[in-house]
Structure formats: C-alpha cells, structure tokens
Design a protein around this motif. Structure first.
Motif, PDB file in Angstrom:
ATOM      1  N   ILE A 176     -71.662  84.218  27.974  1.00  0.00           N
ATOM      2  CA  ILE A 176     -72.168  83.075  27.300  1.00  0.00           C
ATOM      3  C   ILE A 176     -73.228  83.642  27.110  1.00  0.00           C
ATOM      4  N   TRP A 177     -74.049  84.817  28.396  1.00  0.00           N
ATOM      5  CA  TRP A 177     -75.997  85.279  27.294  1.00  0.00           C
ATOM      6  C   TRP A 177     -75.549  86.228  25.829  1.00  0.00           C
ATOM      7  N   LEU A 178     -74.383  86.579  25.891  1.00  0.00           N
ATOM      8  CA  LEU A 178     -73.667  87.541  24.514  1.00  0.00           C
ATOM      9  C   LEU A 178     -74.076  86.370  23.411  1.00  0.00           C
ATOM     10  N   LEU A 179     -73.284  85.216  23.547  1.00  0.00           N
ATOM     11  CA  LEU A 179     -72.470  84.545  22.925  1.00  0.00           C
ATOM     12  C   LEU A 179     -74.645  83.694  22.521  1.00  0.00           C
ATOM     13  N   MET A 180     -75.811  83.095  23.157  1.00  0.00           N
ATOM     14  CA  MET A 180     -76.291  83.087  23.011  1.00  0.00           C
ATOM     15  C   MET A 180     -77.239  83.539  22.441  1.00  0.00           C
ATOM     16  N   ALA A 181     -76.975  85.070  22.091  1.00  0.00           N
ATOM     17  CA  ALA A 181     -78.164  85.859  21.913  1.00  0.00           C
ATOM     18  C   ALA A 181     -77.556  85.685  19.773  1.00  0.00           C
ATOM     19  N   LEU A 182     -76.427  86.415  20.039  1.00  0.00           N
ATOM     20  CA  LEU A 182     -76.260  86.595  19.206  1.00  0.00           C
ATOM     21  C   LEU A 182     -76.121  84.936  17.770  1.00  0.00           C
ATOM     22  N   ILE A 234     -66.328  79.809  28.594  1.00  0.00           N
ATOM     23  CA  ILE A 234     -67.392  79.630  27.145  1.00  0.00           C
ATOM     24  C   ILE A 234     -66.705  78.726  26.450  1.00  0.00           C
ATOM     25  N   ILE A 235     -66.112  78.577  25.770  1.00  0.00           N
ATOM     26  CA  ILE A 235     -65.225  77.742  25.030  1.00  0.00           C
ATOM     27  C   ILE A 235     -66.361  76.458  25.218  1.00  0.00           C
ATOM     28  N   LEU A 259     -73.339  73.409  23.856  1.00  0.00           N
ATOM     29  CA  LEU A 259     -74.441  74.228  22.986  1.00  0.00           C
ATOM     30  C   LEU A 259     -74.158  73.608  21.801  1.00  0.00           C
ATOM     31  N   LEU A 260     -72.900  73.728  20.836  1.00  0.00           N
ATOM     32  CA  LEU A 260     -72.876  72.888  19.244  1.00  0.00           C
ATOM     33  C   LEU A 260     -73.035  71.203  19.708  1.00  0.00           C
ATOM     34  N   PHE A 311     -84.905  75.929  25.620  1.00  0.00           N
ATOM     35  CA  PHE A 311     -84.513  75.500  26.856  1.00  0.00           C
ATOM     36  C   PHE A 311     -83.589  75.212  27.118  1.00  0.00           C
ATOM     37  N   LEU A 312     -82.198  74.732  26.646  1.00  0.00           N
ATOM     38  CA  LEU A 312     -80.897  74.234  27.293  1.00  0.00           C
ATOM     39  C   LEU A 312     -80.390  75.327  27.407  1.00  0.00           C
ATOM     40  N   ALA A 313     -80.181  76.424  26.729  1.00  0.00           N
ATOM     41  CA  ALA A 313     -78.775  77.447  26.683  1.00  0.00           C
ATOM     42  C   ALA A 313     -79.164  77.761  28.211  1.00  0.00           C
ATOM     43  N   PRO A 314     -80.016  78.524  28.877  1.00  0.00           N
ATOM     44  CA  PRO A 314     -79.806  78.794  29.992  1.00  0.00           C
ATOM     45  C   PRO A 314     -79.491  78.260  31.141  1.00  0.00           C
ATOM     46  N   GLY A 315     -79.946  76.461  30.945  1.00  0.00           N
ATOM     47  CA  GLY A 315     -79.670  75.824  31.651  1.00  0.00           C
ATOM     48  C   GLY A 315     -77.785  75.957  31.828  1.00  0.00           C
ATOM     49  N   ILE A 316     -77.216  75.662  30.811  1.00  0.00           N
ATOM     50  CA  ILE A 316     -75.988  75.405  30.203  1.00  0.00           C
ATOM     51  C   ILE A 316     -75.409  76.870  30.507  1.00  0.00           C
ATOM     52  N   LEU A 317     -75.855  77.871  31.043  1.00  0.00           N
ATOM     53  CA  LEU A 317     -74.897  79.691  31.483  1.00  0.00           C
ATOM     54  C   LEU A 317     -75.300  79.291  32.514  1.00  0.00           C
TER      55      LEU A 317
END
Length: 266
Positions: free
Chosen positions: A134-140, A42-43, A49-50, A71-77
């Motif tokens: 990770i999705w929760l992190l992306m959402a927040l 997760i880190i 992403l950062l 666009f990037l976030a789902p790929g990282i997930l």
C-alpha cells in the motif's frame, strides 16, 4: 527417556524448530490465498483513496498543513494492516476449532509462548506485506514519501503484533463463525474507523476527543501518520508507550489462555 526429552522441549528450552514450523504454516496459509489476503486489501485501500480523493479531496482543503489525501493515506494504510493482522490469527484458530483439528496444534511440544509467537509471526508477516504494497501504491500514485521510516516501521510492527494478539484472544473466545463475525463487526471495525483514520481528532467535540484518546487504535494510526508524513495529533512517544503496553497486555492474555487451555481443550 523420550517422555523426559519431550518434557524438556515443551517446558524447558525454546523449541525453535516447532515455533518456526508454526510460523511457516501461518505464513504459507495466507500466501496460498494471496488474492484474498493480499491483493483484495490493496484494492480496497486503493478504492478508499480514490473515492475520497474524487468526492471529498478537492473541497476538503488542508488538514494539519498537508493535503487531505496525504493526511488520509497513512490512516488507510494502518487500518488495512490491523484488520488483516487480526483476520490472520483469528481465522486460523477459529477454523481449526470449528473443524476440530485444533488438537493438531496443541499436541506438539510447543509451550504457550511458542504458540503465541508462531501465530503472531504470521500476522506480522501479512501486516508487513500489506503495508509495503500500500505504501508503494501511495508513493507512486500520490507522491507520499516517508518522513520518519523507523517510526513507521515500529508502528506497523506494533499494529500487526497487537492485532495478531487480539485475533488470538477473539478466536479463543469464539466457538462459532458468527461469534467471530460479531467481534469483528462490532468491536474491531468500529475501533479502527473511529480512531482518526479519516479526520484529525482535534476537530471533534471535546468529549469525543477525550474518548478517542483512550482508543489504542488511535495511537497506532496517529503514530504511523507521524512516520509517513511527519504530522500527528499526539506525541509519537506517548503513542509508543500506549501501544507497547497494550500489546504486552494482549500477548500476556494470549499466553495465559494457551497455558490453561481456555475454551480450547475439552
């Protein structure tokens, strides 16, 4: 009589208790070191992403009608999910082989299919936990929602199952830690990075785009991207067919190798 009963459990009806016990063992194994198996991925995803959002995001512009970070976030997930699902089964089996206690798993009355199910269940559990966090992190942090949640769940399950199976294949083939590391570093990591995680494949030269479309990891990432943000480079139905066929082939190979004891029994 006892031998006949064991034979019936081993080759006849499903040994639900044994399969459930193996699945529980695989799940508890990664939960016992959650700082390495859950928190660390997760880190790492958050750092990806950062870094991309600070270094590239402001200058990159939109990709397929959405911001670059969206666009990037789902790929990282998905990349994180498949790497962790692979690591779960591969590390469990290769450690048992190196330590010489793989016999403790092979001797109980579990069929080849039950062994595959138990190992893959642990990989799927780890993949789902990592994906949810990770999705929760992306959402927040990024405000990334979920456009097609059913598609997203299907692709996370497929990705975890496929890579859990590949982890079994790799661990059965490998007899030493360095062989396992070579498979991870030279096959799994390149396939996950060069599969549209950080870019749309339509931006590639035609030859590279065609090659990428033969990579099943691309369909996992592209399918999850469709589920999360609603855009993709290919049809999610095509991706579903490719991923389902690949997963079936991988699990079939796992079953066969367990059945014949390939590189596992003396």
């Amino acid at each position: 009589m006892a031998q006949d009963t064991m034979g019936a459990r081993r080759f006849g009806r499903i040994n639900w208790l044994g399969t459930w016990t193996l699945a529980q063992r695989e799940t508890r194994r990664f939960l016992s070191v959650a700082s390495q198996t859950l928190i660390a991925p997760i880190i790492t995803a958050a750092l990806f992403l950062l870094v991309f959002s600070v270094a590239i995001g402001p200058r990159r512009g939109d990709v397929m009608g959405v911001s670059f970070i969206e666009f990037l976030a789902p790929g990282i997930l998905m990349m994180t999910v498949i790497q962790n699902a692979f690591a779960n089964t591969s590390s469990s089996i290769v450690i048992a082989k190196v330590q010489g206690n793989i016999v403790d798993t092979l001797m109980p009355p579990l069929s080849a299919g039950e062994l595959v199910t138990g190992y893959v269940a642990g990989a799927v559990g780890r993949g789902l936990m990592v994906a949810a966090a990770i999705w929760l992190l992306m959402a927040l942090a990024l405000g990334v929602g979920m456009v097609h949640p059913v598609w997203a769940l299907v692709y996370v399950l497929l990705g975890s199952t496929m890579l859990g199976g590949l982890g079994i294949v790799a661990a059965i083939f490998a007899n030493k830690f360095d062989q396992m590391a070579a498979i991870t570093n030279f096959i799994i990591t390149p396939l996950s990075f060069l599969s549209g995680t950080f870019y749309s494949i339509t931006s590639l030269p035609p030859v590279m785009e065609t090659i990428t479309r033969f990579n099943p990891f691309f369909y996992l990432i592209d399918g999850l991207r469709f589920g999360v943000i609603g855009v993709s480079d290919s049809s999610p139905w095509l991706g579903l067919a490719v991923c389902a066929a690949t997963t079936g082939a991988v699990l079939g190979l796992c079953w066969y190798w367990f059945r014949i004891g390939y590189r596992m029994k003396p």
